[in-house]
Design an enzyme around this catalytic site. Structure first.
Site: not given
Length: 317
Positions: A79, A151, A192
């Site tokens: 990321e 995300k 993440c």
């Protein structure tokens, strides 16, 4: 900004960069052989991105060269691979569309080295000037964008003993999942903080037949020490998928530090790739074994045994 795009892959690799153990290359010849192979080599990168696009691109270029030399056909970056701001608001200033010069540089990098790249969290320009998207971009070995995922789960957390994070203050959440066919199997894209939400990974596996889960991250030191490895191994075990988790590592600035510990995990939960130093810059390499995926799933058929959604809606307390 355009000048940094002229950096080339023949930049010398500094002796300070440490690389994980590299097995001998698998002989392949052409895309058809790669697609037909029973196993295929992949790599995951670990790095310490900073608030300078050119510096990060130079690091990524060196790591691409190392991965290609090791026989890897896919390299996964963490990321924020291209940029980590030193202060709040920096990322918004450099955010670009997917067809902007930053990503064009990485597309050229993939094409020149004939390697697929997983770019684990790109600052894509959002709908307005106040927000961006944290977008995972998958690029093939011809330099084409094959898939993107924004995300979903944003990091709005008061880390125990650490800082308070409010990712939603500058990031638009994604709404769509992403699964794509590739020479490395059927790949599910995540980013993440998604790691803490197993429903997403269950959906990728049992509704969309994912075989490999990509989880690029920039975990904090406190949360990484407590949860990083155990969560990654859990996602691999419960989905019977390979997990490739490229991580940011070390101090990005005076105010920000990442845990590191880049891992590749097989469908049995065994760690098959790991850098010897969780804070170093480098790559780890492993082979995706499709026969292992098939064997584990045949011997323990979770897809058959799991209860459908209708079961839980009708189950009595």
């Amino acid at each position: 900004m355009a000048s940094w795009l002229h950096l080339r892959l023949n930049t010398p690799i500094p002796s300070s960069i440490k690389f994980g153990a590299t097995p001998p290359p698998i002989p392949v010849s052409g895309n058809d052989s790669v697609a037909m192979a029973n196993s295929i080599r992949v790599a995951a990168a670990q790095m310490t991105s900073v608030n300078d696009l050119a510096t990060n691109f130079a690091t990524c270029s060196r790591l691409v060269k190392e991965a290609a030399s090791a026989g890897a056909k896919l390299l996964c970056f963490p990321e924020n691979f291209s940029y980590v701001g030193a202060k709040q608001g920096d990322s918004l200033k450099i955010a670009e569309p997917l067809d902007g010069p930053i990503l064009r540089g990485y597309c050229s990098l993939a094409r020149e080295s004939s390697i697929w790249l997983s770019l684990g969290g790109f600052q894509e320009k959002g709908c307005g000037d106040a927000h961006l998207r944290n977008t995972h971009v998958l690029i093939d070995d011809a330099g084409n964008i094959r898939s993107t995922y924004s995300k979903m789960h944003l990091f709005d957390v008061d880390v125990p003993g650490g800082a308070v994070y409010k990712e939603s203050s500058f990031t638009e959440p994604g709404k769509d999942i992403a699964v794509v066919d590739s020479p490395f199997g059927r790949i599910g894209l995540t980013v993440c903080y998604d790691l803490r939400f197993p429903d997403l990974y269950q959906h990728l596996r049992f509704h969309h037949d994912a075989q490999v889960l990509l989880i690029p991250a920039a975990f904090t030191t406190a949360t990484g020490q407590a949860h990083w490895e155990v969560l990654l191994r859990a996602r691999a075990i419960e989905t019977q998928c390979y997990v490739i988790a490229a991580a940011q590592a070390g101090k990005h600035s005076e105010k920000r530090e990442s845990y590191g510990d880049t891992l590749i995990i097989d469908p049995w939960g065994t760690i098959v790739g790991r850098l010897p130093d969780r804070s170093s810059t480098g790559i780890t390499v492993a082979d995706i074994d499709f026969s292992l995926i098939d064997s584990i799933r045949a011997k323990m058929p979770l897809s058959v045994h799991r209860k459908p959604a209708d079961f839980w809606r009708s189950a009595s307390l």
